[in-house]
Write a protein that holds these residues in place. Structure first.
Motif, short mmCIF file in Angstrom:
data_model
loop_
_atom_site.label_atom_id
_atom_site.label_comp_id
_atom_site.label_asym_id
_atom_site.label_seq_id
_atom_site.Cartn_x
_atom_site.Cartn_y
_atom_site.Cartn_z
N MET A 1 0.80 -1.19 0.00
CA MET A 1 0.00 0.00 0.00
C MET A 1 0.85 1.27 0.00
O MET A 1 0.50 2.22 -0.70
CB MET A 1 -0.93 -0.03 1.21
N PRO A 2 1.96 1.36 0.75
CA PRO A 2 2.76 2.58 0.72
C PRO A 2 3.34 2.87 -0.65
O PRO A 2 3.54 4.02 -1.01
CB PRO A 2 3.86 2.33 1.75
N LEU A 3 3.62 1.82 -1.43
CA LEU A 3 4.19 2.05 -2.76
C LEU A 3 3.17 2.67 -3.70
O LEU A 3 3.54 3.35 -4.66
CB LEU A 3 4.72 0.73 -3.34
N GLU A 4 1.89 2.48 -3.44
CA GLU A 4 0.87 3.07 -4.28
C GLU A 4 0.78 4.58 -4.08
O GLU A 4 0.38 5.32 -4.97
CB GLU A 4 -0.49 2.42 -3.97
N LEU A 5 1.18 5.05 -2.90
CA LEU A 5 1.13 6.48 -2.60
C LEU A 5 2.35 7.23 -3.11
O LEU A 5 2.35 8.46 -3.15
CB LEU A 5 1.00 6.70 -1.09
N LEU A 6 3.39 6.52 -3.48
CA LEU A 6 4.64 7.14 -3.91
C LEU A 6 4.47 8.04 -5.14
O LEU A 6 4.95 9.17 -5.14
CB LEU A 6 5.71 6.08 -4.13
N PRO A 7 3.79 7.59 -6.20
CA PRO A 7 3.62 8.50 -7.36
C PRO A 7 2.85 9.77 -7.02
O PRO A 7 3.17 10.85 -7.51
CB PRO A 7 2.86 7.65 -8.38
N ALA A 8 1.87 9.65 -6.13
CA ALA A 8 1.11 10.84 -5.75
C ALA A 8 1.99 11.80 -4.95
O ALA A 8 1.91 13.02 -5.12
CB ALA A 8 -0.12 10.44 -4.92
N ALA A 9 2.86 11.27 -4.09
CA ALA A 9 3.77 12.12 -3.33
C ALA A 9 4.77 12.81 -4.25
O ALA A 9 5.10 13.98 -4.06
CB ALA A 9 4.48 11.30 -2.26
N VAL A 10 5.26 12.09 -5.25
CA VAL A 10 6.20 12.67 -6.20
C VAL A 10 5.52 13.78 -7.00
O VAL A 10 6.10 14.85 -7.21
CB VAL A 10 6.78 11.58 -7.12
N ASP A 11 4.28 13.53 -7.44
CA ASP A 11 3.54 14.56 -8.18
C ASP A 11 3.31 15.80 -7.32
O ASP A 11 3.42 16.94 -7.79
CB ASP A 11 2.21 14.00 -8.68
N ALA A 12 2.99 15.61 -6.04
CA ALA A 12 2.78 16.74 -5.14
C ALA A 12 4.07 17.53 -4.94
O ALA A 12 4.06 18.76 -4.90
CB ALA A 12 2.24 16.24 -3.80
N ALA A 13 5.20 16.83 -4.82
CA ALA A 13 6.49 17.50 -4.66
C ALA A 13 6.83 18.31 -5.92
O ALA A 13 7.31 19.45 -5.82
CB ALA A 13 7.58 16.50 -4.36
N HIS A 14 6.57 17.75 -7.10
CA HIS A 14 6.84 18.47 -8.35
C HIS A 14 5.93 19.69 -8.47
O HIS A 14 6.36 20.76 -8.90
CB HIS A 14 6.65 17.55 -9.56
N LEU A 15 4.67 19.54 -8.09
CA LEU A 15 3.74 20.66 -8.16
C LEU A 15 4.17 21.77 -7.21
O LEU A 15 4.13 22.95 -7.55
CB LEU A 15 2.33 20.18 -7.83
N ALA A 16 4.61 21.41 -6.02
CA ALA A 16 5.06 22.41 -5.05
C ALA A 16 6.32 23.12 -5.55
O ALA A 16 6.53 24.30 -5.26
CB ALA A 16 5.31 21.76 -3.70
#
Length: 114
Positions: free
Chosen positions: A1-16
């Motif tokens: 489950m934590p690996l599924e959240l990784l792309p969303a975290a990366v996208d949020a970091a890029h957006l920020a």
């Protein structure tokens, strides 16, 4: 489950990272205004002024204490090891004393509300 959240975290970091951030930077070095000189209100905060002066005196006393201990250590280098040992002990007492005095100034400032 934590690996599924990784792309969303990366996208949020890029957006920020690409969001515009307004940063102001003053390149001219300036001393802070501590209320000394002409900008000081004569009816202002006398307790705060006294505590600021006391803090400066504590720092000067600390520098003198460190220099005195260093002189004792230098004299001990000439063959008097007991004087050098007293100098090392003096450094410890000086640092601890100055620390306690600066903490006391902060506590009094907080209690008085200055």
């Amino acid at each position: 489950m934590p690996l599924e959240l990784l792309p969303a975290a990366v996208d949020a970091a890029h957006l920020a990272a690409v969001l515009p951030a307004e940063v102001t930077w003053d390149v001219r070095p300036r001393m802070p205004d501590w209320g000394v000189g002409g900008s000081q209100d004569p009816d202002g905060d006398p307790i705060g002024r006294f505590l600021n002066i006391a803090q400066g005196v504590v720092v000067v006393i600390g520098v003198i204490g460190i220099l005195y201990s260093a002189a004792k250590m230098a004299a001990g280098k000439l063959g008097r090891s007991e004087v050098a040992a007293e100098g090392v002990g003096g450094v410890v007492w000086t640092v601890m004393g100055v620390s306690l005095m600066l903490v006391a100034v902060s506590v009094v400032t907080t209690l008085v509300g200055a």
